[in-house]
Design a protein around this motif. Structure first.
Motif, PDB file in Angstrom:
ATOM      1  N   MET A  55       0.832  -1.201   0.000  1.00 39.40           N
ATOM      2  CA  MET A  55       0.000   0.000   0.000  1.00 39.40           C
ATOM      3  C   MET A  55       0.877   1.267   0.000  1.00 39.40           C
ATOM      4  SD  MET A  55      -2.718   1.174   2.945  1.00 39.40           S
ATOM      5  CE  MET A  55      -1.402   1.129   4.185  1.00 39.40           C
ATOM      6  N   TYR A  56       1.903   1.282   0.856  1.00 41.43           N
ATOM      7  CA  TYR A  56       2.796   2.439   0.908  1.00 41.43           C
ATOM      8  C   TYR A  56       3.636   2.552  -0.360  1.00 41.43           C
ATOM      9  CZ  TYR A  56       1.766   3.348   5.827  1.00 41.43           C
ATOM     10  OH  TYR A  56       1.136   3.664   7.007  1.00 41.43           O
ATOM     11  N   TYR A  57       3.991   1.427  -0.929  1.00 44.85           N
ATOM     12  CA  TYR A  57       4.766   1.452  -2.175  1.00 44.85           C
ATOM     13  C   TYR A  57       3.939   2.091  -3.297  1.00 44.85           C
ATOM     14  CZ  TYR A  57       6.698  -0.221  -6.575  1.00 44.85           C
ATOM     15  OH  TYR A  57       7.178  -0.285  -7.869  1.00 44.85           O
ATOM     16  N   LYS A  58       2.678   1.703  -3.414  1.00 46.61           N
ATOM     17  CA  LYS A  58       1.813   2.287  -4.442  1.00 46.61           C
ATOM     18  C   LYS A  58       1.603   3.777  -4.199  1.00 46.61           C
ATOM     19  CE  LYS A  58      -0.755  -1.972  -5.484  1.00 46.61           C
ATOM     20  NZ  LYS A  58      -2.075  -2.652  -5.429  1.00 46.61           N
ATOM     21  N   PHE A  59       1.479   4.131  -2.925  1.00 44.44           N
ATOM     22  CA  PHE A  59       1.325   5.552  -2.587  1.00 44.44           C
ATOM     23  C   PHE A  59       2.574   6.332  -2.983  1.00 44.44           C
ATOM     24  CE2 PHE A  59       1.914   8.952   0.648  1.00 44.44           C
ATOM     25  CZ  PHE A  59       0.827   9.742   0.296  1.00 44.44           C
ATOM     26  N   TYR A  60       3.733   5.763  -2.724  1.00 42.65           N
ATOM     27  CA  TYR A  60       4.987   6.420  -3.091  1.00 42.65           C
ATOM     28  C   TYR A  60       5.093   6.582  -4.606  1.00 42.65           C
ATOM     29  CZ  TYR A  60       9.922   6.843  -4.269  1.00 42.65           C
ATOM     30  OH  TYR A  60      11.109   7.236  -4.835  1.00 42.65           O
ATOM     31  N   LYS A  61       4.761   5.543  -5.349  1.00 38.41           N
ATOM     32  CA  LYS A  61       4.875   5.602  -6.809  1.00 38.41           C
ATOM     33  C   LYS A  61       3.893   6.616  -7.398  1.00 38.41           C
ATOM     34  CE  LYS A  61       7.190   3.686  -9.044  1.00 38.41           C
ATOM     35  NZ  LYS A  61       8.560   4.022  -9.484  1.00 38.41           N
ATOM     36  N   GLU A  62       2.736   6.740  -6.770  1.00 42.58           N
ATOM     37  CA  GLU A  62       1.740   7.686  -7.266  1.00 42.58           C
ATOM     38  C   GLU A  62       2.233   9.124  -7.130  1.00 42.58           C
ATOM     39  OE1 GLU A  62      -2.960   8.949  -6.536  1.00 42.58           O
ATOM     40  OE2 GLU A  62      -2.053   7.298  -5.397  1.00 42.58           O
ATOM     41  N   TYR A  63       2.949   9.393  -6.035  1.00 40.58           N
ATOM     42  CA  TYR A  63       3.418  10.757  -5.769  1.00 40.58           C
ATOM     43  C   TYR A  63       4.950  10.827  -5.757  1.00 40.58           C
ATOM     44  CZ  TYR A  63      -1.402  11.551  -4.269  1.00 40.58           C
ATOM     45  OH  TYR A  63      -2.777  11.648  -4.225  1.00 40.58           O
ATOM     46  N   GLU A  64       5.588  10.014  -6.568  1.00 45.05           N
ATOM     47  CA  GLU A  64       7.052   9.934  -6.552  1.00 45.05           C
ATOM     48  C   GLU A  64       7.694  11.287  -6.861  1.00 45.05           C
ATOM     49  OE1 GLU A  64      10.665   7.203  -8.409  1.00 45.05           O
ATOM     50  OE2 GLU A  64       8.593   6.942  -9.120  1.00 45.05           O
ATOM     51  N   VAL A  65       7.180  11.979  -7.861  1.00 39.51           N
ATOM     52  CA  VAL A  65       7.742  13.287  -8.225  1.00 39.51           C
ATOM     53  C   VAL A  65       7.569  14.277  -7.081  1.00 39.51           C
ATOM     54  CG1 VAL A  65       7.577  15.226  -9.830  1.00 39.51           C
ATOM     55  CG2 VAL A  65       7.331  12.890 -10.679  1.00 39.51           C
ATOM     56  N   ASP A  66       6.409  14.243  -6.426  1.00 38.93           N
ATOM     57  CA  ASP A  66       6.165  15.150  -5.301  1.00 38.93           C
ATOM     58  C   ASP A  66       7.115  14.858  -4.141  1.00 38.93           C
ATOM     59  OD1 ASP A  66       4.104  16.557  -6.533  1.00 38.93           O
ATOM     60  OD2 ASP A  66       2.601  15.099  -5.917  1.00 38.93           O
ATOM     61  N   PHE A  67       7.356  13.570  -3.859  1.00 38.13           N
ATOM     62  CA  PHE A  67       8.280  13.218  -2.788  1.00 38.13           C
ATOM     63  C   PHE A  67       9.695  13.687  -3.100  1.00 38.13           C
ATOM     64  CE2 PHE A  67       5.047  10.084  -1.369  1.00 38.13           C
ATOM     65  CZ  PHE A  67       5.047  10.407  -0.026  1.00 38.13           C
ATOM     66  N   GLU A  68      10.067  13.583  -4.367  1.00 38.59           N
ATOM     67  CA  GLU A  68      11.387  14.064  -4.792  1.00 38.59           C
ATOM     68  C   GLU A  68      11.498  15.572  -4.557  1.00 38.59           C
ATOM     69  OE1 GLU A  68      15.137  13.230  -6.387  1.00 38.59           O
ATOM     70  OE2 GLU A  68      13.523  11.751  -6.526  1.00 38.59           O
ATOM     71  N   MET A  69      10.460  16.297  -4.943  1.00 39.55           N
ATOM     72  CA  MET A  69      10.471  17.750  -4.797  1.00 39.55           C
ATOM     73  C   MET A  69      10.411  18.161  -3.316  1.00 39.55           C
ATOM     74  SD  MET A  69      10.856  19.055  -7.721  1.00 39.55           S
ATOM     75  CE  MET A  69      10.523  20.753  -7.270  1.00 39.55           C
ATOM     76  N   MET A  70       9.619  17.452  -2.516  1.00 37.71           N
ATOM     77  CA  MET A  70       9.533  17.780  -1.095  1.00 37.71           C
ATOM     78  C   MET A  70      10.860  17.557  -0.395  1.00 37.71           C
ATOM     79  SD  MET A  70       5.779  16.533   0.238  1.00 37.71           S
ATOM     80  CE  MET A  70       5.792  14.940  -0.596  1.00 37.71           C
ATOM     81  N   ALA A  71      11.522  16.446  -0.717  1.00 38.06           N
ATOM     82  CA  ALA A  71      12.818  16.162  -0.108  1.00 38.06           C
ATOM     83  C   ALA A  71      13.821  17.254  -0.446  1.00 38.06           C
ATOM     84  CB  ALA A  71      13.322  14.797  -0.567  1.00 38.06           C
ATOM     85  N   TYR A  72      13.780  17.708  -1.706  1.00 33.08           N
ATOM     86  CA  TYR A  72      14.699  18.769  -2.127  1.00 33.08           C
ATOM     87  C   TYR A  72      14.334  20.099  -1.467  1.00 33.08           C
ATOM     88  CZ  TYR A  72      16.931  22.316  -4.998  1.00 33.08           C
ATOM     89  OH  TYR A  72      17.652  23.401  -5.409  1.00 33.08           O
TER      90      TYR A  72
END
Length: 291
Positions: free
Chosen positions: A126-143
């Motif tokens: 479930m968390y993996y699918k959530f991550y893949k759905e918002y992968e670009v957003d997670f990349e931008m948030m981390a940056y």
């Protein structure tokens, strides 16, 4: 109208009213009547003491200097090119987190699945699918929330403000510095685990995701909260930059404008700046009493 502007206007109006009331009191002789009292005479004798008045004036001077230094530092910090860029990036990261915060999944309860291992695998997927759905957003948030450039802003805050006196800002800065390693080190770890699962389709990787990802989301939530507290402290208003970008994009093609000479680009930017400032002032005037 923005709350900070409303408070400033009300402060000015209240100050003017206070000055007028004091003037009226002086004119009708209120203070002359008060000075005839024994208690007032005692107070005046203490105030007239050179040692006491010197200490009092020193304390007042420190308070006034501190207040104006804080306000001046806030204004100049936001005008600094590098700090302003970092602040804008941080605000974008906060916005992205707010956009996904309501979609964060919750772990499976024991009542739904009693087997702990199966529950781990289901939650990991479930968390993996959530991550893949918002992968670009997670990349931008981390940056945006934890890149090394953010240290420039933190160091500037520590240099411009009296952190040994300003405990509110000190608490915010310490909270940010405390969470920075978790975000900087946490995202590459999450990304690596998800990539390993994609390559190997290993259920153990799903268990690792289930174990690590929720903690990273908590760190992300706290970091977004702390950065927002800092932007609130600095009285950062994203209205101007958002309106500038929207107005510029509505009139010009950014890719075509980059091909133009610098003089033409600057002239167009100044034109948009005037339009944006005019629009903001008109909005403030129009909505002045709509608080």
């Amino acid at each position: 109208m923005k709350k900070s502007l409303y408070r400033q206007v009300m402060f000015v109006i209240s100050s003017i009213c206070l000055i007028l009331l004091i003037t009226i009191a002086v004119k009708i002789g209120v203070f002359s009547e008060l000075t005839s009292c024994v208690g007032i005479e005692s107070i005046l004798s203490v105030i007239n003491n050179s040692y006491f008045s010197g200490v009092l004036c020193s304390i007042i001077a420190v308070i006034v200097i501190y207040f104006f230094q804080v306000q001046y530092s806030k204004r100049m910090l936001k005008k600094d090119v590098r700090c302003n860029e970092i602040i804008q990036d941080v605000y974008d990261g906060i916005e992205k987190y707010c956009n996904i915060s309501n979609t964060i999944p919750e772990r499976t309860s024991k009542s739904e699945e009693k087997d702990y291992s199966k529950r781990q695998i289901a939650d990991g997927l479930m968390y993996y699918k959530f991550y893949k759905e918002y992968e670009v957003d997670f990349e931008m948030m981390a940056y945006s929330l934890s890149c090394e450039n953010n240290d420039i802003l933190i160091e500037s805050l520590q240099s411009c403000f009296f952190l040994n006196l300003n405990f509110k800002l000190l608490n915010i800065v310490n909270n940010i510095k405390n969470r920075l390693p978790n975000i900087r080190n946490g995202y590459p770890e999450i990304k690596e685990i998800c990539e390993n699962y994609e390559l190997n389709n290993d259920e153990n990787m799903l268990k690792s995701i289930e174990n690590r990802f929720p903690h990273y989301l908590i760190d992300l939530r706290f970091m977004a909260t702390y950065w927002q507290e800092l932007l609130d402290y600095l009285n950062y208003d994203p209205t101007y930059i958002k309106l500038f970008v929207r107005t510029y994009n509505s009139q010009y093609d950014i890719l075509e404008e980059l091909k133009q000479p610098k003089e033409i680009q600057y002239a167009k930017q100044r034109k948009i700046q005037k339009e944006v400032r005019k629009a903001i002032w008109l909005y403030k005037i129009k909505n002045f009493w709509n608080k």
